[in-house]
Design a protein around this motif. Structure first.
Motif, PDB file in Angstrom:
ATOM      1  N   PRO A  86      38.808 -15.313   4.702  1.00 31.72           N
ATOM      2  CA  PRO A  86      40.153 -15.292   5.292  1.00 31.72           C
ATOM      3  C   PRO A  86      41.218 -15.965   4.437  1.00 31.72           C
ATOM      4  N   LEU A  87      40.896 -17.118   3.853  1.00 31.95           N
ATOM      5  CA  LEU A  87      41.894 -17.817   3.046  1.00 31.95           C
ATOM      6  C   LEU A  87      42.166 -17.089   1.744  1.00 31.95           C
ATOM      7  N   VAL A  88      41.114 -16.638   1.076  1.00 28.07           N
ATOM      8  CA  VAL A  88      41.274 -15.908  -0.180  1.00 28.07           C
ATOM      9  C   VAL A  88      41.998 -14.584   0.064  1.00 28.07           C
ATOM     10  N   ASP A  89      41.642 -13.878   1.123  1.00 30.39           N
ATOM     11  CA  ASP A  89      42.305 -12.615   1.442  1.00 30.39           C
ATOM     12  C   ASP A  89      43.796 -12.834   1.674  1.00 30.39           C
ATOM     13  N   LEU A  90      44.133 -13.937   2.333  1.00 30.51           N
ATOM     14  CA  LEU A  90      45.537 -14.203   2.643  1.00 30.51           C
ATOM     15  C   LEU A  90      46.344 -14.443   1.375  1.00 30.51           C
ATOM     16  N   TYR A  91      45.852 -15.307   0.483  1.00 32.60           N
ATOM     17  CA  TYR A  91      46.687 -15.554  -0.700  1.00 32.60           C
ATOM     18  C   TYR A  91      46.648 -14.385  -1.679  1.00 32.60           C
ATOM     19  N   ASN A  92      45.571 -13.592  -1.677  1.00 31.06           N
ATOM     20  CA  ASN A  92      45.589 -12.358  -2.469  1.00 31.06           C
ATOM     21  C   ASN A  92      46.619 -11.375  -1.921  1.00 31.06           C
ATOM     22  N   ALA A  93      46.752 -11.313  -0.611  1.00 32.79           N
ATOM     23  CA  ALA A  93      47.742 -10.421   0.002  1.00 32.79           C
ATOM     24  C   ALA A  93      49.153 -10.803  -0.428  1.00 32.79           C
ATOM     25  N   ALA A 103      44.310 -12.192   8.062  1.00 29.95           N
ATOM     26  CA  ALA A 103      44.233 -12.053   6.604  1.00 29.95           C
ATOM     27  C   ALA A 103      43.863 -10.649   6.149  1.00 29.95           C
ATOM     28  N   PRO A 104      42.788 -10.022   6.674  1.00 29.47           N
ATOM     29  CA  PRO A 104      42.477  -8.665   6.203  1.00 29.47           C
ATOM     30  C   PRO A 104      43.568  -7.662   6.537  1.00 29.47           C
TER      31      PRO A 104
END
Length: 235
Positions: free
Chosen positions: A99-106, A37-38
């Protein structure tokens, strides 16, 4: 198979003709690759700084017009994708959160599309996109304390049987259904207007699915396209 079955009220088609969305239902598993994710977020920030994607400005402008159409002021309460993009262009990047928030923000940044991530275990009934009557509850925080801030009458909201889960379409998520890496059942929604190519929306959904499965190889993901019903059709 775990499956979320969201509905879209026909009034949304009048407000935003051609609105469509991708719904991802996720039965989560252990996160074995949190580094995915990051890395995706950092790459998406670079993509935004380089000017991409080519439909970004037009898509976000269309969202601003749609917000104005139901009485919102996008300068103060922009759609989620515009808020993220402005932050990256201003700050040069974005710190990792979860990890989940970073992924959907990406995904939101790379494709200039609003993306919501929800802890579905906290839902009461199925998600519904509709225009509020103003009596619905919305749980949020103000000055560090929980408060109820009901939507305005006519405002577009996502809700369930217990109240509003996201105000002003995709502007602010409520506390009750907020997602983090501990959730066992997750629901993601990617929302687009016609100026964004359908092929790009599908690509964004597949990228989110692939990222989830890289992080959680034992997860199961169901991806479905949602389109607005017109007046007289079932929702």
């Amino acid at each position: 198979m775990f499956l979320v079955q969201p509905s879209i009220h026909p009034a949304i088609a009048t407000l935003a003709p051609g609105f469509r969305a991708l719904s991802l239902s996720v039965e989560a598993a252990a996160i074995v690759r949190p580094d995915v994710a990051p890395a995706m977020l950092e790459d998406a920030c670079r993509h935004v700084q380089a000017g991409g994607p080519f439909w970004a400005e037009a898509h976000l402008a269309a969202w601003a017009d749609t917000f104005r159409a139901f009485g919102a002021k996008p300068q103060r309460t922009p759609c989620s994708a515009e808020a993220l993009r402005k932050r990256v262009l201003r700050d040069g990047g974005m710190d990792a959160i979860d990890p989940l928030v970073d992924l959907y923000n990406a995904i939101s940044l790379r494709y200039a599309v609003p993306v919501g991530g929800e802890n579905f275990a906290a839902y009461i009934g199925a998600p519904r996109l509709l225009r509020a009557d103003g009596s619905e509850a919305f749980d949020t925080m103000k000055q560090g304390l929980p408060v109820n801030e009901p939507p305005e009458a006519g405002e577009v909201v996502w809700c369930d049987d217990a109240g509003v889960t996201c105000r002003r379409w995709n502007w602010r998520q409520g506390v009750r259904t907020r997602l983090d890496a501990s959730a066992s059942r997750m629901w993601f929604i990617l929302e687009s207007l016609p100026v964004m190519p359908l092929s790009a929306l599908l690509e964004a959904g597949h990228a989110l699915r692939d990222g989830l499965l890289q992080m959680m190889p034992d997860a199961t993901v169901d991806l479905r396209l949602l389109e607005c019903p017109v007046q007289g059709e079932a929702t």
